[in-house]
Enzyme design. Sequence first.
Site, short mmCIF file in Angstrom:
data_model
loop_
_atom_site.label_atom_id
_atom_site.label_comp_id
_atom_site.label_asym_id
_atom_site.label_seq_id
_atom_site.Cartn_x
_atom_site.Cartn_y
_atom_site.Cartn_z
N SER A 137 2.55 10.63 -1.25
CA SER A 137 1.20 10.15 -1.54
C SER A 137 0.24 11.09 -0.84
O SER A 137 0.63 11.81 0.09
CB SER A 137 1.02 8.73 -0.98
OG SER A 137 -0.34 8.34 -0.93
N TYR A 150 1.64 1.98 5.80
CA TYR A 150 1.94 2.77 4.60
C TYR A 150 1.86 4.26 4.91
O TYR A 150 2.80 5.01 4.65
CB TYR A 150 0.97 2.39 3.48
CG TYR A 150 1.14 3.20 2.23
CD1 TYR A 150 2.22 2.97 1.37
CD2 TYR A 150 0.23 4.21 1.89
CE1 TYR A 150 2.39 3.72 0.20
CE2 TYR A 150 0.39 4.96 0.73
CZ TYR A 150 1.46 4.71 -0.11
OH TYR A 150 1.63 5.45 -1.25
#
Length: 272
Positions: A137, A150
């Site tokens: 990501s 995350y």
Amino acid sequence: MTLSLITGTSSGMGLYAAVELAKLGHQVIATMRNPDASGPLQAAAHEAGVAVEVRALDVTDAEACEELVAALSAEYGPVHTLVNNAGQGMVGTAEQLTMDDIQDQLDLNYLAPLRLTKLVLPAMREARAGRILTVTSVGGAVGQPFADAYCGAKFAVEGFMQSLAPVAERFGVHVAVIEPAAVASKFTDNAVIPESTGPYAQLLDAYKARTAGAFSAAQSPQEAGFAIAAAVTDPTPRFRYQTSETARAFVSRSLADPNGEAVLNFTRPWIA
């Protein structure tokens, strides 16, 4: 034929990456926790005129991962390409997170890709050929407010893969990461998001509003899936890819930020 194993293919960019790899001639093993959810993948494959083989896999289940890789090796021979795509988001700052929350993120976004990498690597090393691509990501390069667990897991998996890459390539195995920005998929629907209550409520509401804006202009899952397949088949592989110019500009704030202030100046207004 290249045997490609890709996780997290029930929807979104994983679905389209699986179909695109099949179009490029790969024998695709597409995994998901619940094969009953494979309808959209099979429909997309049928429309493209290709076939993908769906297998059940919970990537956080160590025994299931071992059994799948062993079964594929017995049936088809070693896996040539691994695409670690399965993942989940989580919103919350440190005080809002339980240690179980943090462990869940580590299990899915960090330890699961590591586990599958370890399982396929011996055969790739012996064959002196293979590709391992992990979908991380922009949050694997830029820490973001309310994404503590995350981003922490994504930073960790990028560090692991970047450390492995120069060693693996000595044996003909190319290790890479690919960093999407916002993608129009079920990712936000599946993310764990706390209620806007308590001392962080106003800041969290500002973050949610900013994130909603980012996803309103999100990259399509088809485009992100094509970028994943292109990275897998790149004839001159490199370590780091992004799925869009937006993602490339996003991560450059951190990758060219020796003292870290550029990233903080970028993210501070998100919660203003």
